[in-house]
Write an enzyme that holds these catalytic residues in place. Structure first.
Site, PDB file in Angstrom:
ATOM      1  N   GLY B 132     -21.984   7.434  23.801  1.00 36.93           N
ATOM      2  CA  GLY B 132     -22.936   8.704  23.615  1.00 36.93           C
ATOM      3  C   GLY B 132     -21.509   9.919  22.604  1.00 36.93           C
ATOM      4  N   SER B 134     -21.221  10.249  18.797  1.00 34.54           N
ATOM      5  CA  SER B 134     -21.455  10.917  17.386  1.00 34.54           C
ATOM      6  C   SER B 134     -22.852  11.856  17.760  1.00 34.54           C
ATOM      7  CB  SER B 134     -22.017   9.835  16.748  1.00 34.54           C
ATOM      8  OG  SER B 134     -21.114   8.704  16.463  1.00 34.54           O
ATOM      9  N   SER B 166     -26.522   3.289  19.672  1.00 30.18           N
ATOM     10  CA  SER B 166     -26.578   1.839  19.630  1.00 30.18           C
ATOM     11  C   SER B 166     -27.403   1.469  20.883  1.00 30.18           C
ATOM     12  CB  SER B 166     -25.771   0.993  19.506  1.00 30.18           C
ATOM     13  OG  SER B 166     -25.223   0.986  18.117  1.00 30.18           O
ATOM     14  N   GLU B 251     -11.603  -0.790  22.620  1.00 31.94           N
ATOM     15  CA  GLU B 251     -12.918  -1.116  21.680  1.00 31.94           C
ATOM     16  C   GLU B 251     -12.567  -1.874  20.501  1.00 31.94           C
ATOM     17  OE1 GLU B 251     -15.382   2.191  21.300  1.00 31.94           O
ATOM     18  OE2 GLU B 251     -16.419   1.263  19.662  1.00 31.94           O
TER      19      GLU B 251
HETATM   20  C1  LIG Z   1     -24.580   0.328  13.073  1.00 32.34           C
HETATM   21  C2  LIG Z   1     -23.813   1.556  13.867  1.00 32.34           C
HETATM   22  C3  LIG Z   1     -23.780   1.644  15.191  1.00 32.34           C
HETATM   23  C4  LIG Z   1     -23.110   2.793  15.656  1.00 32.34           C
HETATM   24  N1  LIG Z   1     -23.271   3.041  17.090  1.00 32.34           N
HETATM   25  C5  LIG Z   1     -22.952   4.186  17.569  1.00 32.34           C
HETATM   26  C6  LIG Z   1     -23.042   4.322  19.094  1.00 32.34           C
HETATM   27  O1  LIG Z   1     -23.615   3.468  20.002  1.00 32.34           O
HETATM   28  N2  LIG Z   1     -22.654   5.633  19.529  1.00 32.34           N
HETATM   29  C7  LIG Z   1     -21.853   6.401  18.756  1.00 32.34           C
HETATM   30  O2  LIG Z   1     -21.655   7.344  19.235  1.00 32.34           O
HETATM   31  N3  LIG Z   1     -21.750   6.269  17.426  1.00 32.34           N
HETATM   32  C8  LIG Z   1     -22.201   4.996  16.873  1.00 32.34           C
HETATM   33  N4  LIG Z   1     -21.967   5.020  15.383  1.00 32.34           N
HETATM   34  C9  LIG Z   1     -21.481   5.968  14.670  1.00 32.34           C
HETATM   35  C10 LIG Z   1     -20.116   5.739  14.047  1.00 32.34           C
HETATM   36  O3  LIG Z   1     -19.293   5.949  15.039  1.00 32.34           O
HETATM   37  C11 LIG Z   1     -19.996   6.848  12.831  1.00 32.34           C
HETATM   38  O4  LIG Z   1     -20.896   6.611  11.920  1.00 32.34           O
HETATM   39  C12 LIG Z   1     -18.640   6.991  12.540  1.00 32.34           C
HETATM   40  O5  LIG Z   1     -17.794   7.512  13.442  1.00 32.34           O
HETATM   41  C13 LIG Z   1     -18.636   7.793  11.237  1.00 32.34           C
HETATM   42  O6  LIG Z   1     -19.237   9.063  11.290  1.00 32.34           O
HETATM   43  P1  LIG Z   1     -20.448   9.494  10.328  1.00 32.34           P
HETATM   44  O7  LIG Z   1     -21.402   8.386   9.902  1.00 32.34           O
HETATM   45  O8  LIG Z   1     -20.751  10.840  10.673  1.00 32.34           O
HETATM   46  O9  LIG Z   1     -19.469   9.798   8.838  1.00 32.34           O
HETATM   47  P2  LIG Z   1     -18.495  10.961   8.425  1.00 32.34           P
HETATM   48  O10 LIG Z   1     -17.700  11.162   9.132  1.00 32.34           O
HETATM   49  O11 LIG Z   1     -19.695  11.750   7.700  1.00 32.34           O
HETATM   50  O12 LIG Z   1     -17.687  10.151   7.164  1.00 32.34           O
HETATM   51  C14 LIG Z   1     -18.338   9.694   5.850  1.00 32.34           C
HETATM   52  C15 LIG Z   1     -17.140   9.164   4.920  1.00 32.34           C
HETATM   53  O13 LIG Z   1     -16.053  10.124   4.817  1.00 32.34           O
HETATM   54  C16 LIG Z   1     -14.964   9.645   5.153  1.00 32.34           C
HETATM   55  N5  LIG Z   1     -14.206  10.633   6.036  1.00 32.34           N
HETATM   56  C17 LIG Z   1     -14.779  11.631   6.842  1.00 32.34           C
HETATM   57  N6  LIG Z   1     -13.629  12.334   7.222  1.00 32.34           N
HETATM   58  C18 LIG Z   1     -12.477  11.867   6.776  1.00 32.34           C
HETATM   59  C19 LIG Z   1     -11.168  12.168   6.645  1.00 32.34           C
HETATM   60  N7  LIG Z   1     -10.396  13.171   7.424  1.00 32.34           N
HETATM   61  N8  LIG Z   1     -10.458  11.633   5.730  1.00 32.34           N
HETATM   62  C20 LIG Z   1     -10.769  10.731   4.937  1.00 32.34           C
HETATM   63  N9  LIG Z   1     -12.124  10.127   4.819  1.00 32.34           N
HETATM   64  C21 LIG Z   1     -13.019  10.842   5.831  1.00 32.34           C
HETATM   65  C22 LIG Z   1     -15.452   8.638   6.411  1.00 32.34           C
HETATM   66  O14 LIG Z   1     -14.299   7.625   6.735  1.00 32.34           O
HETATM   67  C23 LIG Z   1     -16.651   7.955   5.599  1.00 32.34           C
HETATM   68  O15 LIG Z   1     -16.034   6.973   4.777  1.00 32.34           O
HETATM   69  C24 LIG Z   1     -22.797   3.832  15.082  1.00 32.34           C
HETATM   70  C25 LIG Z   1     -22.662   3.698  13.479  1.00 32.34           C
HETATM   71  C26 LIG Z   1     -23.218   2.525  12.962  1.00 32.34           C
HETATM   72  C27 LIG Z   1     -23.259   2.448  11.518  1.00 32.34           C
END
Ligand SMILES: Cc1cc2nc3c(=O)[nH]c(=O)nc-3n(C[C@H](O)[C@H](O)[C@H](O)COP(=O)(O)OP(=O)(O)OC[C@H]3O[C@@H](n4cnc5c(N)ncnc54)[C@H](O)[C@@H]3O)c2cc1C
Lengths: 342, 384
Positions: B132, B134, B166, B251
């Site tokens: 938990g 995101s 997930s 991880e």
């Molecule tokens: C299949 C799947 C399973 C997942 N499972 C889990 C889970 O079990 N538990 C959990 O907590 N999370 C989970 N996640 C979430 C995952 O950890 C997040 O998707 C990830 O941390 C990115 O966050 P976001 O999706 O909000 O993208 P954002 O943070 O909005 O980013 C969007 C884009 O902008 C870029 N970006 C953002 N900030 C910067 C910066 N400072 N500099 C340069 N580029 C930047 C990112 O790299 C990305 O390319 C899962 C995601 C997926 C796809």
């Protein structure tokens, strides 16, 4: 392993630190061969590291000698240190005495002529003739030497073997694959070392150079480029180290180290574009000058990438070899480094 | 001499015996039709029945003591289990995260009762955990979590929302990163804590999110006045940030960061047996060289972790290189399969390839995005 500690590695490092400062590779390119550097290496017996004690060498550890090669590549060594090590190793494996002076090597298959790295400087040329299982020593000074176009500041010459009388020849039980394993591993160690030096130069440069009122290193675009390059460098070092470990483990039968050596050549060959592009990019115009040091590394990287076959050639060789084995064997090789010979 | 710490470690023959046992079991299960291999199996292929079988064989909970249902084995033995299950594309997603992440966390921070109660169930393949971290406003910018836990007489009262969790729909617990006290000015890393939440508690709502392939593996999880007992705070109050970053190193460097799509190559090798052209040989050679190199790096880290060293940057490097390789693997295999008329592809080959393509976007996102990994590396290089 690539061990930078221990007598052989530390002696080489000290010699390169003392006698191969920044200006030396520049002067070598301008035609002033660093004889003092070569003499120091020879006086300390370093080119004999891989010659058996019975044969007048000191049968040094592979690991440590790879550490010495690492140091030479980081210093952008303009003398044929690694080449002489390989040539003497080949002679030793045929029971022949080590070369008197510096040496470079050639493999048959490229006969009757061969492209010889450091061909203008090496005193001797050692040829492996695969068809006859023979290793021969030629006097390079008696040959008509014609420099070839080369990416490397170390140059390359053609050697026409036909019509030359070998000074010595002997049968060897070494296979072509065994020799390839050692040469590819030495090249992998050189490439990984040169990559890391160029990475360090790039980091220093972007931390010092300011644009728009702050150091270049503070721009995320620059950070991301160098982070990618750093990950490729780390992978290159791992690949080279794995190959070096395989050579050390299979010292009696270097053919066994062939797969790990080819893996390193392929991995690093493919990485070179991924590192040399950002290294030159972050340096701006400065990195494109003769005066600056970066090209000592990047030009050698481009040359070593092509030497003895480029990354496409070796990827194909490796793939062909593995495609005829079972997927179980492929998996075993990937996970444990124990490759089923084929 | 070198910037990064990746020791080269030779395989241990004793571990290879374990590999043999696993291979025999997985082959038998697959041939009996008990599972169909899939890429990304550790995230997306969950089957509690299969997890229980793994538990019975002693292949979950390898690293902790038998007192807590574990098997007193090393992290390296766990690594072999991980590798073999990934290779075969087995349905391991149910227990994966609890085994990898939350059991060590409980061992470090849980109470004796929690350890005695939960760890044996994890090892049996019967108890599953969700991550938990995101939230809708906190992805890459993780310190921005808003979900709150307030101190109340009965324990902690949790309000807010997690997302992308997930497996939460089938998990028993979530370990959530929560704000337990306000940020200290601009320092948002203080005041965060990790709390273990029983997902069957009143006030918890779990809504599956359907992914682009039509599957639903991740979820939105809502907390409305959920009361969790005091002892569910893991580690120190306010120490959540440090704990989470430590956990992430573990991880990010495992084989699941570069072998998730290996099953695609494995299946293609069977298909292309003797029919590969020279272009495919070159692609195969390149893939194998990268896989072998990454195994060396990842194995080096596993050995460091086993000695109690936690190399955060090295883990980020492995994840970045590994994720690139996984996506490249799928693309290279697509090209290699051109050597075979498509009507000759087995149904399994087609299915596995399609799943591989559809499940490729998350590789470079979950567990921290590529851009974030490169930021960690850049910091280590002294650029930030
Ligand atoms: C299949 C799947 C399973 C997942 N499972 C889990 C889970 O079990 N538990 C959990 O907590 N999370 C989970 N996640 C979430 C995952 O950890 C997040 O998707 C990830 O941390 C990115 O966050 P976001 O999706 O909000 O993208 P954002 O943070 O909005 O980013 C969007 C884009 O902008 C870029 N970006 C953002 N900030 C910067 C910066 N400072 N500099 C340069 N580029 C930047 C990112 O790299 C990305 O390319 C899962 C995601 C997926 C796809």
């Amino acid at each position: 392993m690539i061990n930078t500690e221990g007598m052989v590695a530390e002696t080489a490092t000290k010699i390169y630190t003392d006698l191969c400062a920044r200006d030396v590779p520049h002067e070598a390119e301008a035609g002033r061969y660093p004889q003092a550097l070569w003499d120091a290496l020879t006086e300390n017996g370093l080119p004999l590291a891989w010659v058996s004690e019975a044969n007048g060498g000191f049968g040094a550890d592979y690991d440590e000698t790879f550490g010495a090669i690492w140091a030479s590549a980081q210093a952008a060594s303009p003398v044929p240190f690694a080449e002489t090590l390989i040539a003497n190793w080949m002679l030793d494996r045929a029971g022949l005495a080590p070369a008197d002076g510096s040496a470079s090597f050639a493999l048959s298959g490229h006969t009757p002529s061969a492209d010889i790295p450091f061909g203008m400087h090496a005193d001797k040329i050692v040829l492996f003739d695969e068809a006859h299982h023979e290793i021969s020593l030629f006097d390079n000074r008696l040959a008509v030497r014609s420099p070839e176009e080369s990416l490397s500041p170390d140059g390359m010459t053609q050697f026409i073997f036909s019509g030359h009388l070998a000074e010595q020849s002997a049968k060897t039980d070494l296979s072509r694959r065994a020799i390839e394993a050692l040469i590819l591993t030495v090249r992998a160690v050189q490439m990984a070392a040169a990559m890391e030096s160029a990475l360090n130069m790039s980091i220093d440069y972007v931390t010092q150079r300011e644009q728009f009122g702050r150091p270049l290193s503070k721009f995320q675009a620059i950070q991301q480029q160098l982070a990618v390059a750093a990950s490729e460098c780390a992978a290159a070092t791992m690949a080279a180290t794995q190959a070096a470990s395989a050579i050390a483990r299979h010292a009696d039968d270097p053919e066994q180290a062939w797969h790990e050596a080819v893996v390193a050549k392929v991995q690093i060959g493919h990485s070179i574009e991924a590192v040399t592009v950002p290294f030159h990019q972050v340096h701006g115009a400065m990195g494109y000058t003769q005066e600056y040091d970066l090209h000592h590394y990047t030009r050698r990287l481009w040359a070593w990438r092509d030497a003895l076959g480029n990354e496409h050639h070796w990827s194909k060789r490796l793939g062909e070899t593995l495609a005829v084995t079972s997927p179980d064997h492929v998996w075993k090789g990937v996970t444990t480094g124990q490759w089923i010979a084929s | 001499m070198q910037r990064f710490n990746f020791p080269v470690v030779q395989p241990d023959p004793a571990l290879e015996d374990l590999r043999g046992e696993l291979q025999a079991f997985l082959k038998e299960e697959r041939e009996a039709g008990n599972f169909r291999p899939e890429p990304e199996c550790w995230m997306a292929a969950a089957d509690p029945k299969f997890s229980r079988k793994m538990g019975k064989r002693g292949w979950i909970g390898l690293t902790w003591s038998s007192q807590y249902g574990g098997h007193d084995k090393s992290a390296l033995e766990r690594y072999i289990v991980t590798e073999e299950t990934l290779r075969s594309g087995a349905p391991v997603a149910a227990h994966w995260i609890a085994d990898r992440q939350h059991a060590p966390m409980l061992l470090a921070h849980g109470t004796e009762e929690q350890k005695l109660d939960i760890l044996p169930r994890i090892a049996a393949g019967e108890c599953y955990f969700a991550i938990g971290l995101s939230e809708p406003g906190a992805g890459s910018d993780l310190a921005n979590v808003k979900t709150k836990a307030e101190k109340v007489p009965e324990g902690w009262k949790v309000n807010g929302q997690k997302i992308w969790s997930s497996g939460a729909h089938m998990c028993h617990y979530m370990v959530a990163l929560l704000r337990t006290s306000p940020a200290d000015g601009r320092n948002r890393h203080v005041g965060l804590s990790q709390i273990m939440i029983d997902l069957s508690l009143p006030g918890v709502t779990i809504k599956p999110i359907v992914d682009l392939s039509g599957d639903a593996h991740f979820n939105e999880v809502y907390f409305e006045d959920v009361i969790v007992p005091d002892d569910c705070l893991l580690g120190e109050e306010g120490g959540g940030w440090k704990q989470v970053t430590g956990e992430l190193a573990m991880e990010r460097s495992g084989p699941e960061r570069f072998l998730s799509s290996y099953i695609t190559l494995e299946t293609a090798l069977h298909q292309l047996n003797g029919k590969m052209g020279s272009d495919s040989h070159a692609r195969l050679g390149k893939l194998i060289a990268s896989l072998r190199t990454l195994k060396g790096m990842s194995w080096g880290i596993a050995n460091l972790l086993d000695q109690g060293v936690s190399p955060e940057t090295e883990a980020a490097l492995v994840k970045d290189l590994g994720n690139r390789l996984e996506n490249d693997l799928t693309q290279q295999v697509r090209a290699m399969l051109n050597d075979l008329p498509s009507e000759d592809w087995s149904p399994d080959m087609r299915r596995i390839m399609n799943i591989g393509v559809l499940r490729s976007p998350p590789n470079t996102l979950r567990g921290g995005t590529t851009e974030v990994m490169r930021g960690i590396t850049a910091r280590q290089l002294g650029l930030r």
